[in-house]
Scaffold this active site. Structure first.
Site, short mmCIF file in Angstrom:
data_model
loop_
_atom_site.label_atom_id
_atom_site.label_comp_id
_atom_site.label_asym_id
_atom_site.label_seq_id
_atom_site.Cartn_x
_atom_site.Cartn_y
_atom_site.Cartn_z
CG ASP A 1 39.48 10.97 44.42
OD1 ASP A 1 40.44 10.22 44.19
OD2 ASP A 1 38.98 11.09 45.55
CG HIS B 1 39.97 8.91 48.50
ND1 HIS B 1 40.31 9.46 47.29
CD2 HIS B 1 41.13 8.54 49.07
CE1 HIS B 1 41.62 9.42 47.14
NE2 HIS B 1 42.15 8.85 48.21
C1 LMR Z 1 45.69 8.68 46.72
O1 LMR Z 1 44.55 8.70 46.26
O2 LMR Z 1 46.68 9.02 46.08
C2 LMR Z 1 45.88 8.14 48.11
O3 LMR Z 1 44.71 8.26 48.85
C3 LMR Z 1 46.34 6.73 48.01
C4 LMR Z 1 46.69 6.12 49.33
O4 LMR Z 1 46.40 4.93 49.48
O5 LMR Z 1 47.26 6.76 50.19
#
Ligand code: LMR
Length: 404
Positions: free
Chosen positions: A214, A242
């Site tokens: 992120d 997250h």
């Molecule tokens: C991401 O942020 O790309 C992943 O965590 C998304 C996911 O749902 O696997």
């Protein structure tokens, strides 16, 4: 199926080593690279090639779960090449898969063999967590159950919670007491909390949930908007979960050493475009790919490791989901929450205590905190808390970014 050692390139035919490994009894083969790595069985590489190995450090053991999946398929090759832990750092890989994925796991080990990485001293594969984590210095926990059709977020939490409580106990039993654990599998913050609570022998501080992805996404968006190279974006924290409640912190970010808000003079953009774009980037990628991001997740996992083994530049920070015990921002203790951290490069870290929190940021942080407290309630039975309640059923699903 027991942990199995794969030979590395070379000096003995791989098949001979596999046959030997396969014929060992009892089936519980310990994850001991000394015993099973072909380099160590057959010769001493430091005698054969002193120039190559002169500056090598002692080998570290890196355990990886979900090792036959897409993320691992990027990350393992970065780790084995030396670009993550350093060009002087030999690695023993201990890979965990499942019965179902065992063929693929063997395929991964074969590809690692074929890549001729000098620093890769052994590769072991298996399906028992306690063997995978045996004496591990690092545990990169990538494997998690993806949400299936119609599955509620509470169900996802419960199913992955089971996996991470089992793996947490295995870490407790087998890993090095100073093992650093990075949880990538979603919902990563609460999975990290569960693993931590089930591994009381390990340091609580050493459990991380991956929010560096992120942070990288936030830096990319700001760099593009400012028309600056991405390395000029610093001090960018991700707060919270997250999930789509995460808070990419533009208030404290800098671009070229100046406050980002003085460079991009557009508060509406920060609040209404930047923030949701970063928070839903995972979901946007799932829509494009039809599956979760893998390469950038692997790259950011490598960044998260490097952030812990490299001194943080003065005034900068990196983001990671860590246990909130004793945090300087008054965030509820006993949850895993992403915050700005600094490291001396020794694998440890401290939480930066000088970030400015304005009303907008405080409100956003509180929403993500509330979500993580609720998630903790849903897994209370897995972390030894009596009487917890799970009141997220029916609430908008934010745990897997943008997937809903
Ligand atoms: C991401 O942020 O790309 C992943 O965590 C998304 C996911 O749902 O696997």
């Amino acid at each position: 199926m027991a942990m199995k050692a794969m030979s590395m390139k070379g000096l003995k035919p791989a098949t001979a080593v596999r046959a030997r490994a396969a014929s060992r009894t009892p089936l519980r083969v310990r994850a001991n690279a000394e015993q099973y790595g072909v380099f160590r069985l057959s010769y001493d590489v430091s005698k054969e090639d002193p120039a190559l190995t002169r500056n090598w450090k002692p080998t570290i053991k890196v355990a990886v779960t979900g090792a036959s999946g897409n993320i691992a398929n990027h990350l393992l090759f970065m780790v084995a090449s030396g670009e993550v832990y350093g060009k002087d750092q030999p690695i023993a890989l201990q890979l965990l898969g499942s019965e179902r994925s065992y063929n693929a796991l063997e395929g991964v080990a074969m590809e690692l063999e074929d890549s001729l990485y000098p620093l890769l001293r052994s590769v072991q594969i298996g399906i028992k967590p306690e063997e995978c984590f045996e004496a591990a210095d690092w545990a990169l926990m990538i494997g998690a159950k993806p949400r299936g059709p119609g599955m509620e977020r509470a169900d996802l939490l419960a199913q992955n919670g089971e996996i991470f409580s089992v793996q947490g106990r295995a870490l407790n039993e087998a890993a090095h007491e100073n093992c650093k654990v990075i949880v990538v599998g979603n919902p990563c913050n609460t999975n990290a909390l569960i693993a931590m609570e089930n591994a009381p022998r390990l340091r609580r501080k050493n459990f991380h949930a991956l929010t560096r992805l992120d942070e990288n996404r936030a830096k990319c968006q700001m760099a593009v908007k400012a028309g600056k190279f991405y390395t000029s974006v610093t001090r960018t924290a991700i707060w919270g979960n997250h999930s789509t409640t995460q808070v990419p912190d533009f208030l404290n970010s800098k671009i070229g050493g100046k406050p980002a808000m003085n460079v991009i003079k557009d508060i509406k953009w920060f609040k209404e475009e930047f923030t949701p774009t970063v928070a839903t980037r995972g979901g946007a990628l799932i829509k494009k790919w039809g599956k979760s991001s893998a390469a950038s997740t692997a790259v950011s996992t490598a960044d998260a490791i490097r952030a812990l083994i490299t001194p943080t530049p003065p005034g900068d920070c990196f983001s990671s989901g860590v246990c909130t015990d004793g945090n300087p921002y008054g965030i509820t203790e006993g949850i895993n929450f992403s915050m700005p951290l600094r490291s001396d490069g020794d694998g440890d870290y401290e939480v930066c205590d000088d970030f400015i929190i304005d009303d907008w940021l405080r409100e956003k942080i509180a929403a993500s905190e509330d979500e993580l407290v609720k998630e903790r309630g849903c897994v209370s039975h897995l972390i030894g808390v009596d009487g917890g309640t799970c009141d997220i059923r029916g609430v908008a699903d934010t745990t897997v970014p943008g997937e809903a």
